[in-house]
Enzyme design. Sequence first.
Site, PDB file in Angstrom:
ATOM      1  CG  ASP A 104      -0.412  -0.928   2.633  1.00  0.00           C
ATOM      2  OD1 ASP A 104       0.166   0.151   2.997  1.00  0.00           O
ATOM      3  OD2 ASP A 104      -0.459  -1.842   2.690  1.00  0.00           O
ATOM      4  CG  HIS A 146      -2.191   4.593   8.358  1.00  0.00           C
ATOM      5  ND1 HIS A 146      -3.087   4.915  10.475  1.00  0.00           N
ATOM      6  CD2 HIS A 146      -3.201   5.171   7.735  1.00  0.00           C
ATOM      7  CE1 HIS A 146      -4.463   4.071   9.846  1.00  0.00           C
ATOM      8  NE2 HIS A 146      -4.395   4.696   7.897  1.00  0.00           N
ATOM      9  N   GLY A 154       0.866   2.723   5.611  1.00  0.00           N
ATOM     10  CA  GLY A 154      -0.601   2.677   5.403  1.00  0.00           C
ATOM     11  C   GLY A 154      -0.617   3.636   3.817  1.00  0.00           C
ATOM     12  CG  ASP A 181      -8.394   8.993   8.051  1.00  0.00           C
ATOM     13  OD1 ASP A 181      -8.385   9.460   7.476  1.00  0.00           O
ATOM     14  OD2 ASP A 181      -8.394   7.543   8.411  1.00  0.00           O
ATOM     15  CG  HIS A 183      -8.170   3.340   8.170  1.00  0.00           C
ATOM     16  ND1 HIS A 183      -8.367   4.210   7.416  1.00  0.00           N
ATOM     17  CD2 HIS A 183      -8.219   1.687   7.882  1.00  0.00           C
ATOM     18  CE1 HIS A 183      -9.099   3.455   6.073  1.00  0.00           C
ATOM     19  NE2 HIS A 183      -8.967   2.558   6.680  1.00  0.00           N
ATOM     20  CG  ASP A 270     -11.142   6.760   5.263  1.00  0.00           C
ATOM     21  OD1 ASP A 270      -9.560   6.678   5.155  1.00  0.00           O
ATOM     22  OD2 ASP A 270     -10.961   7.869   6.395  1.00  0.00           O
ATOM     23  CE1 TYR A 309      -9.321   5.952   2.013  1.00  0.00           C
ATOM     24  CE2 TYR A 309      -7.404   6.242   0.230  1.00  0.00           C
ATOM     25  CZ  TYR A 309      -7.643   6.038   1.540  1.00  0.00           C
ATOM     26  OH  TYR A 309      -6.634   6.004   2.758  1.00  0.00           O
TER      27      TYR A 309
HETATM   28  C1  LIG Z   1      -4.512   0.903  -0.463  1.00  0.00           C
HETATM   29  C2  LIG Z   1      -5.025   2.429   0.523  1.00  0.00           C
HETATM   30  C3  LIG Z   1      -5.052   3.428   0.903  1.00  0.00           C
HETATM   31  C4  LIG Z   1      -6.602   2.754   0.003  1.00  0.00           C
HETATM   32  N1  LIG Z   1      -7.671   2.026   0.403  1.00  0.00           N
HETATM   33  C5  LIG Z   1      -9.826   2.173   0.142  1.00  0.00           C
HETATM   34  C6  LIG Z   1      -9.508   1.880  -1.220  1.00  0.00           C
HETATM   35  C7  LIG Z   1     -10.709   1.094  -1.556  1.00  0.00           C
HETATM   36  C8  LIG Z   1     -11.212   0.846   0.060  1.00  0.00           C
HETATM   37  C9  LIG Z   1     -10.767   2.147   1.140  1.00  0.00           C
HETATM   38  C10 LIG Z   1      -7.680   1.265   1.599  1.00  0.00           C
HETATM   39  O1  LIG Z   1      -8.089   0.931   2.788  1.00  0.00           O
HETATM   40  N2  LIG Z   1      -6.072   1.968   1.338  1.00  0.00           N
HETATM   41  C11 LIG Z   1      -5.538   0.906   2.682  1.00  0.00           C
HETATM   42  C12 LIG Z   1      -4.684  -0.284   2.208  1.00  0.00           C
HETATM   43  C13 LIG Z   1      -4.097  -0.883   3.316  1.00  0.00           C
HETATM   44  C14 LIG Z   1      -3.178  -0.223   4.494  1.00  0.00           C
HETATM   45  C15 LIG Z   1      -4.487   0.950   4.532  1.00  0.00           C
HETATM   46  C16 LIG Z   1      -5.032   1.908   4.174  1.00  0.00           C
HETATM   47  C17 LIG Z   1      -5.920   3.259   4.053  1.00  0.00           C
HETATM   48  C18 LIG Z   1      -6.130   3.807   5.403  1.00  0.00           C
HETATM   49  C19 LIG Z   1      -6.445   4.959   5.736  1.00  0.00           C
HETATM   50  O2  LIG Z   1      -7.020   5.449   4.320  1.00  0.00           O
HETATM   51  N3  LIG Z   1      -5.814   5.650   6.161  1.00  0.00           N
HETATM   52  O3  LIG Z   1      -5.996   6.346   7.350  1.00  0.00           O
HETATM   53 ZN   LIG Z   2      -8.459   6.462   6.398  1.00  0.00          ZN
END
Ligand SMILES: CC1(C)CN(C2CCCC2)C(=O)N1c1ccccc1/C=C/C(=O)NO
Ligand SMILES: [Zn+2]
Length: 380
Positions: A104, A146, A154, A181, A183, A270, A309
């Site tokens: 990621d 992160h 992240g 956020d 997360h 998000d 996103y």
């Molecule tokens: C690859 C992305 C960054 C995109 N994404 C979206 C796309 C579809 C559904 C949510 C994720 O969950 N991702 C992640 C993948 C692995 C680890 C962390 C995150 C997100 C972290 C975050 O938002 N922190 O605030």
């Molecule tokens: Zn997030």
Amino acid sequence: MKMSQEAKKTKLYSSRVVYVCDLLLFKECDKIPNICGRAILVHNLIRAYDLLSHMHLIPSEPASEDILLSFHSRNYIEFLQKVEESSDLENHEEDLLEFGLAYDCPLVEGIYKFVQSIAGASITCAQVLVDGLARIAINWCGGWHHAQRDEAEGFCYVNDIVLAIHKLREKFSRILYIDFDLHHGNGVENAFSFSPHVMTLSLHKYEPGFYPGSGGLSDVGLGQGRYYTVNVPLKEGVRDDNYFTIFQSIANKVWSTFCPNAVVVQCGADCINGDPACGFNLTPRGIGRCIENVLAWNVPTLFLGGGGYNLPNTARCWTYLTSIILGLQITSSIPDSNLDFMCYSPDFELDIVRGNRSDLNTAEDMKHLTETICSEYHHT
Ligand SMILES: CC1(C)CN(C2CCCC2)C(=O)N1c1ccccc1/C=C/C(=O)NO
Ligand SMILES: [Zn+2]
């Protein structure tokens, strides 16, 4: 005593809102995978609503190596510099993995310049608050909560938030960090888990297997920092009223016991209904009510972005929050002067309404969380 020109100028700004407006920064920010094009979309919508004329626009200064080293390890920073210069990345495979630059956090083009630019914007804002040139600063290209001291995580390559808080510590003795956020803001919490000068408050989705997995109720800080870490772990589907009610209870308790003299707010979008992360069922109005609570405290405050996103919805959310920060009412119909007007189809409305999915957080859950968290202060 006659006020000097400089003092008058500073006095003037102190009620101002500063906004980082830097096309180079927007270009760098658009290198981040999954949010390509988001930075300029947000800026264009804020401009289309004519909010720029109410703010003091400043360019962003790239962060120097020394400033980056005030949090990140020399190994990590020197690796980013080395990787930027080298063309043959093949024999760096294991190093890339060691510094989290995979999955990621794939390598981005010109990664060191990118990191200096992303970190520099939030630090530039912090400097404005330290210098007393404004009471509020906004950087929607920041909020990468992160990133760890010695690795990317992240999709966060540099922790601009930790660096900005470190800069604010030059002037402010008690800084409250609030993370909206979806997360858990693990990178910021880890950086200050031992510190009684920085209180971190994160509201986030918390369930087995959901990234990053930290931020449980029992996660309260360590050593001198015990009870200066506050986590609000929530189940999916939380709605505005539950969210605002628990935020208000905790925020007012934190305000009266910790008495912060500066605040940093991460507004990751998000958590808003319609995001592909599909975690919470909030609307920008729900977050707006929370930040109105923060604005009423009237202390120097830095607003940052973060996740988000669904790009048009993230632009809608942060434009709405900018209007709340400015105390301005704006129309819900997207101005057709906007360059990206078609992105807001089919409704062309600013408002995002909540979905019908149920809120898994019961009244008992919310009561338990509130009582547990608000009773913590009898220890200190
Ligand atoms: C690859 C992305 C960054 C995109 N994404 C979206 C796309 C579809 C559904 C949510 C994720 O969950 N991702 C992640 C993948 C692995 C680890 C962390 C995150 C997100 C972290 C975050 O938002 N922190 O605030
Ligand atoms: Zn997030």
